[in-house]
Design a protein around this motif. Structure first.
Motif, PDB file in Angstrom:
ATOM      1  N   PRO A  16       0.844  -1.202   0.000  1.00 28.02           N
ATOM      2  CA  PRO A  16       0.000   0.000   0.000  1.00 28.02           C
ATOM      3  C   PRO A  16       0.877   1.250   0.000  1.00 28.02           C
ATOM      4  O   PRO A  16       1.933   1.273   0.635  1.00 28.02           O
ATOM      5  CB  PRO A  16      -0.774  -0.104   1.317  1.00 28.02           C
ATOM      6  CG  PRO A  16      -0.609  -1.486   1.799  1.00 28.02           C
ATOM      7  CD  PRO A  16       0.628  -2.037   1.175  1.00 28.02           C
ATOM      8  N   SER A  17       0.431   2.268  -0.711  1.00 25.39           N
ATOM      9  CA  SER A  17       1.308   3.429  -0.896  1.00 25.39           C
ATOM     10  C   SER A  17       1.563   4.173   0.413  1.00 25.39           C
ATOM     11  O   SER A  17       2.555   4.874   0.550  1.00 25.39           O
ATOM     12  CB  SER A  17       0.715   4.366  -1.940  1.00 25.39           C
ATOM     13  OG  SER A  17      -0.447   4.993  -1.423  1.00 25.39           O
ATOM     14  N   GLY A  18       0.665   4.011   1.384  1.00 28.78           N
ATOM     15  CA  GLY A  18       0.882   4.671   2.672  1.00 28.78           C
ATOM     16  C   GLY A  18       2.142   4.159   3.350  1.00 28.78           C
ATOM     17  O   GLY A  18       2.962   4.938   3.848  1.00 28.78           O
ATOM     18  N   ALA A  21       5.146   5.380   1.490  1.00 27.67           N
ATOM     19  CA  ALA A  21       5.431   6.778   1.813  1.00 27.67           C
ATOM     20  C   ALA A  21       6.189   6.868   3.129  1.00 27.67           C
ATOM     21  O   ALA A  21       7.158   7.623   3.257  1.00 27.67           O
ATOM     22  CB  ALA A  21       4.123   7.565   1.900  1.00 27.67           C
ATOM     23  N   ARG A  22       5.773   6.067   4.103  1.00 29.25           N
ATOM     24  CA  ARG A  22       6.418   6.093   5.408  1.00 29.25           C
ATOM     25  C   ARG A  22       7.891   5.686   5.291  1.00 29.25           C
ATOM     26  O   ARG A  22       8.779   6.331   5.825  1.00 29.25           O
ATOM     27  CB  ARG A  22       5.672   5.132   6.348  1.00 29.25           C
ATOM     28  CG  ARG A  22       6.173   5.214   7.765  1.00 29.25           C
ATOM     29  CD  ARG A  22       5.718   4.030   8.592  1.00 29.25           C
ATOM     30  NE  ARG A  22       6.516   3.988   9.794  1.00 29.25           N
ATOM     31  CZ  ARG A  22       6.115   4.490  10.969  1.00 29.25           C
ATOM     32  NH1 ARG A  22       4.920   5.000  11.083  1.00 29.25           N
ATOM     33  NH2 ARG A  22       6.908   4.455  12.007  1.00 29.25           N
ATOM     34  N   ARG A  24       9.834   5.642   2.556  1.00 23.80           N
ATOM     35  CA  ARG A  24      10.625   6.601   1.776  1.00 23.80           C
ATOM     36  C   ARG A  24      10.925   7.850   2.588  1.00 23.80           C
ATOM     37  O   ARG A  24      12.018   8.395   2.526  1.00 23.80           O
ATOM     38  CB  ARG A  24       9.879   6.960   0.489  1.00 23.80           C
ATOM     39  CG  ARG A  24       9.814   5.823  -0.507  1.00 23.80           C
ATOM     40  CD  ARG A  24       9.092   6.242  -1.758  1.00 23.80           C
ATOM     41  NE  ARG A  24       9.754   7.363  -2.430  1.00 23.80           N
ATOM     42  CZ  ARG A  24       9.127   8.267  -3.161  1.00 23.80           C
ATOM     43  NH1 ARG A  24       7.817   8.217  -3.312  1.00 23.80           N
ATOM     44  NH2 ARG A  24       9.801   9.238  -3.731  1.00 23.80           N
ATOM     45  N   LEU A  25       9.930   8.271   3.352  1.00 27.19           N
ATOM     46  CA  LEU A  25      10.115   9.464   4.181  1.00 27.19           C
ATOM     47  C   LEU A  25      11.205   9.245   5.218  1.00 27.19           C
ATOM     48  O   LEU A  25      12.074  10.094   5.420  1.00 27.19           O
ATOM     49  CB  LEU A  25       8.814   9.785   4.898  1.00 27.19           C
ATOM     50  CG  LEU A  25       8.055  11.013   4.450  1.00 27.19           C
ATOM     51  CD1 LEU A  25       6.778  11.139   5.256  1.00 27.19           C
ATOM     52  CD2 LEU A  25       8.880  12.278   4.576  1.00 27.19           C
ATOM     53  N   GLN A  26      11.145   8.092   5.881  1.00 32.16           N
ATOM     54  CA  GLN A  26      12.126   7.832   6.930  1.00 32.16           C
ATOM     55  C   GLN A  26      13.538   7.831   6.371  1.00 32.16           C
ATOM     56  O   GLN A  26      14.475   8.324   7.000  1.00 32.16           O
ATOM     57  CB  GLN A  26      11.807   6.507   7.622  1.00 32.16           C
ATOM     58  CG  GLN A  26      10.688   6.676   8.633  1.00 32.16           C
ATOM     59  CD  GLN A  26      10.268   5.388   9.259  1.00 32.16           C
ATOM     60  OE1 GLN A  26      10.289   4.349   8.615  1.00 32.16           O
ATOM     61  NE2 GLN A  26       9.867   5.438  10.519  1.00 32.16           N
ATOM     62  N   VAL A  28      14.579   9.405   3.540  1.00 24.13           N
ATOM     63  CA  VAL A  28      15.008  10.727   3.079  1.00 24.13           C
ATOM     64  C   VAL A  28      15.267  11.650   4.271  1.00 24.13           C
ATOM     65  O   VAL A  28      16.190  12.465   4.256  1.00 24.13           O
ATOM     66  CB  VAL A  28      13.987  11.316   2.076  1.00 24.13           C
ATOM     67  CG1 VAL A  28      12.765  11.890   2.764  1.00 24.13           C
ATOM     68  CG2 VAL A  28      14.651  12.394   1.230  1.00 24.13           C
ATOM     69  N   LEU A  29      14.497  11.463   5.331  1.00 21.11           N
ATOM     70  CA  LEU A  29      14.712  12.297   6.506  1.00 21.11           C
ATOM     71  C   LEU A  29      16.011  11.939   7.217  1.00 21.11           C
ATOM     72  O   LEU A  29      16.673  12.808   7.779  1.00 21.11           O
ATOM     73  CB  LEU A  29      13.529  12.188   7.472  1.00 21.11           C
ATOM     74  CG  LEU A  29      12.241  12.849   6.973  1.00 21.11           C
ATOM     75  CD1 LEU A  29      11.134  12.729   8.007  1.00 21.11           C
ATOM     76  CD2 LEU A  29      12.477  14.303   6.632  1.00 21.11           C
TER      77      LEU A  29
END
Lengths: 136, 273
Positions: A16-18, A21-22, A24-26, A28-29
């Motif tokens: 699921p894209s959610g 997203a989590r 990928r965000l972690q 990149v952050l």
């Protein structure tokens, strides 16, 4: 392994894209917060591997040095499967080698065909605030 | 200097269009309704819109720049809201004089208005450049607003880092434009995901609500006319929590998984959706 490879590995199939997203965000952050660009990270990875290889033979293909983040703290995580310890050619600093492989490396002569058997995992926490550029 | 009682709060996000100005307007009205003397300071004066959201666009004559220059009195630059006299708007500057303000100017202005207010809300411009630095210099605490989208969360993280280096405390989070249905389908970052990643206390949750656009069209923030819509309730609750009232947070994605979600699923199946 490049950043893109890492993301694609995380991708998996039909996630699921959610969740994507989590993840990928972690990732990149972790980079944003540490101010380390992928090039520098790759250089650091190479040098870490060089040092570790002085003491143990590691599985380069499945080895992984990456940044992980949680609770506004970024950590450098190295997951290096050990094939076997190096023969004792030079008088080695025994304490360091043991620290790198806490499960105690097997003798160099046998047990050669057990990759993934041992993981040397090290983590160094980096406070993101300490590296954030100071305001004037 | 300033009385210790006035709270000067920066409302920022990093990314544009996530709801800073809408939150500032609604929170300003909500606090005023709760009896707090509130000043909303539009620090986004290059592209100012707070006047529009409050329906005060035709009443601005002076800005903080004229006050600092000594060409008008403070009272003249404070535009009082018609229905909520506890609320005043002060534009920080004139769009034609962008380079004029410095962090010290902003500090002076916010301290001046803080003398006659309980709450000063500073509507921060998008970005992390000079406009942000000016606005951040003037505040003591901050509310970071974001949406459950990757780019917004990433930018919020950057802003939180900058607020931390400046020693601004506390920093709280408002999560805006949550779509419960998408979260339930796992096609959107969940509330927990965002709070875990940003590691901030959650001050409020606002679901996506069409009434926000309607209220902007009218120049009447949702909190002005009761709490009829979900977003209005959410903004009102943000104001209450800010004052220290223990209003429980309800995760809308969990709440809606009940009857409503099942009903929606049924509707979709029968082709009526």
């Amino acid at each position: 392994m490049t950043l893109i490879d890492f993301i694609q590995r995380l991708l998996g199939r039909e996630k699921p894209s959610g969740a994507l997203a989590r993840e990928r965000l972690q990732l990149v952050l972790a980079h944003d917060r540490s101010d380390l660009n992928p090039e520098l990270l790759e250089q650091m990875r190479r040098e870490i591997l060089e040092v570790v290889q002085k003491y143990v033979e590691i599985d380069l293909d499945s080895g992984d040095v990456s940044l992980e983040t949680g609770d506004r703290v970024t950590a450098l995580v190295a997951n290096l499967p050990i094939r076997r310890a190096r023969p004792l050619a030079t008088p080695r600093p025994a304490g360091d080698a043991v620290a790198a492989a806490p499960e105690s490396a097997p003798p160099a002569t046998d047990d050669a065909g057990t990759p993934d058997g041992l993981n040397a995992e090290t983590a160094a926490a980096v406070e993101p605030d300490a590296i954030e550029p100071r305001q004037t | 200097m300033t009385p210790a009682s006035a709270r000067i709060i920066l409302i920022c996000s990093g990314k544009g269009g996530v709801g800073k100005t809408t939150l500032t307007a609604n929170l300003g009205i909500a606090l005023a309704k709760l009896g707090e003397r509130t000043v909303v300071l539009d620090a986004d004066f290059g592209l100012r819109n707070l006047d529009l959201l409050l329906g005060l666009e035709n009443r601005i004559v002076y800005t903080a720049q004229e006050v600092l220059a000594g060409s008008c009195r403070l009272e003249q630059a404070l535009v009082k809201h018609k229905q909520e006299p506890n609320l005043s708007l002060m534009p920080a500057g004139n769009p034609r004089m962008l380079e004029w303000l410095t962090p010290d100017d902003m500090k002076t202005v916010s301290n001046l208005v803080a003398e006659r207010a309980d709450y000063v809300l500073i509507d921060c411009p998008a970005g992390v450049e000079q406009g942000f630095k000016n606005a951040a210099a003037a505040c003591r605490e901050a509310i970071v607003i974001t949406t459950p989208e990757m780019s917004a969360v990433r930018d919020a993280d950057r802003v939180i880092g900058l607020l931390n280096t400046q020693g601004i405390q506390p920093v709280q989070l408002v999560l805006n434009r949550v779509r419960p249905k998408m979260v339930a389908n796992q096609e959107m970052l969940a509330v927990d995901d965002v709070t875990d990643i940003l590691a901030l206390p959650l001050l409020g949750l606002v679901v996506e609500d069409e009434q926000v656009i309607v209220s902007t069209n009218r120049g009447e923030p949702l909190t002005l006319n009761g709490t009829g819509s979900p977003a209005a309730r959410a903004y009102m609750n943000v104001a209450r929590r800010l004052r220290g009232e223990g209003v429980p947070l309800i995760d809308p994605s969990k709440e809606r998984r009940g009857l409503r979600a099942r009903l929606m699923a049924k509707l979709r199946k029968s082709g009526n959706f």
